[in-house]
Design a protein around this motif. Sequence first.
Motif, PDB file in Angstrom:
ATOM      1  N   UNK A   1     -13.006  60.649  37.469  1.00  9.50           N
ATOM      2  CA  UNK A   1     -13.966  61.752  37.492  1.00  9.50           C
ATOM      3  C   UNK A   1     -14.636  61.882  36.131  1.00  9.50           C
ATOM      4  N   UNK A   2     -15.917  62.218  36.133  1.00 10.07           N
ATOM      5  CA  UNK A   2     -16.586  62.435  34.848  1.00 10.07           C
ATOM      6  C   UNK A   2     -17.057  63.872  34.663  1.00 10.07           C
TER       7      UNK A   2
ATOM      8  N   UNK B   1     -19.254  54.254  38.311  1.00  6.84           N
ATOM      9  CA  UNK B   1     -18.792  52.919  38.696  1.00  6.84           C
ATOM     10  C   UNK B   1     -17.774  52.930  39.822  1.00  6.84           C
ATOM     11  N   UNK B   2     -17.502  54.087  40.411  1.00  2.00           N
ATOM     12  CA  UNK B   2     -16.500  54.165  41.477  1.00  2.00           C
ATOM     13  C   UNK B   2     -17.102  53.749  42.816  1.00  2.00           C
TER      14      UNK B   2
ATOM     15  N   UNK C   1     -20.414  61.326  43.286  1.00  2.00           N
ATOM     16  CA  UNK C   1     -20.250  62.210  44.451  1.00  2.00           C
ATOM     17  C   UNK C   1     -19.131  63.209  44.166  1.00  2.00           C
ATOM     18  N   UNK C   2     -19.320  64.414  44.681  1.00  2.00           N
ATOM     19  CA  UNK C   2     -18.369  65.499  44.471  1.00  2.00           C
ATOM     20  C   UNK C   2     -17.260  65.459  45.512  1.00  2.00           C
ATOM     21  N   UNK C   3     -16.075  65.868  45.083  1.00  2.00           N
ATOM     22  CA  UNK C   3     -14.952  65.942  46.001  1.00  2.00           C
ATOM     23  C   UNK C   3     -13.938  66.967  45.511  1.00  2.00           C
TER      24      UNK C   3
END
Length: 158
Positions: A116-117, A25-26, A31-33
């Motif tokens: 983050x999940x 929901x972001x 997406x990775x960061x």
Amino acid sequence: MSEHLVIGAAIINDGRLLLAKRISSSYAPARWEIPGDEMAPDEDEQATLRRVFAVEFSMFLGFRAERILNDRWMSTWRVENGESVPANIRLLRCGIDNGTTINMEAGEPRPNRLVYDESRWVPLDELHDVYPWCNQHDILADELANLYNYNREMYFPS
């Protein structure tokens, strides 16, 4: 317009970089960061990173920001209200203090699913297999891997 400064924590352990995946929901879903956040007006770089790990991972890590590895200007950075603004992303090499234990094999630190999940320790030579990336984090990760591989003793002493 005030400058937005985003601080990222390059935590490397045993040749692996800690990455985190944003929740669905972001503004940048799944997406990775490299973990980090925008620095608040009343914070310094260390306080920003301590807040990120306390809030996003529920961990009060003993770590220290040791060196600026990258300072990258971005013409567009999305802030909370969805507006895109110019920003500077500062990637800091962070060391984990003695006495702080992280069980990498057990997936620590585990995100608390606010931002983050998922988190993952990715070998630096496998960063190109990570997809999709958030904003310009793929460029930052690639530059970081190159720096690590070619200047290990200078930037990442044992």
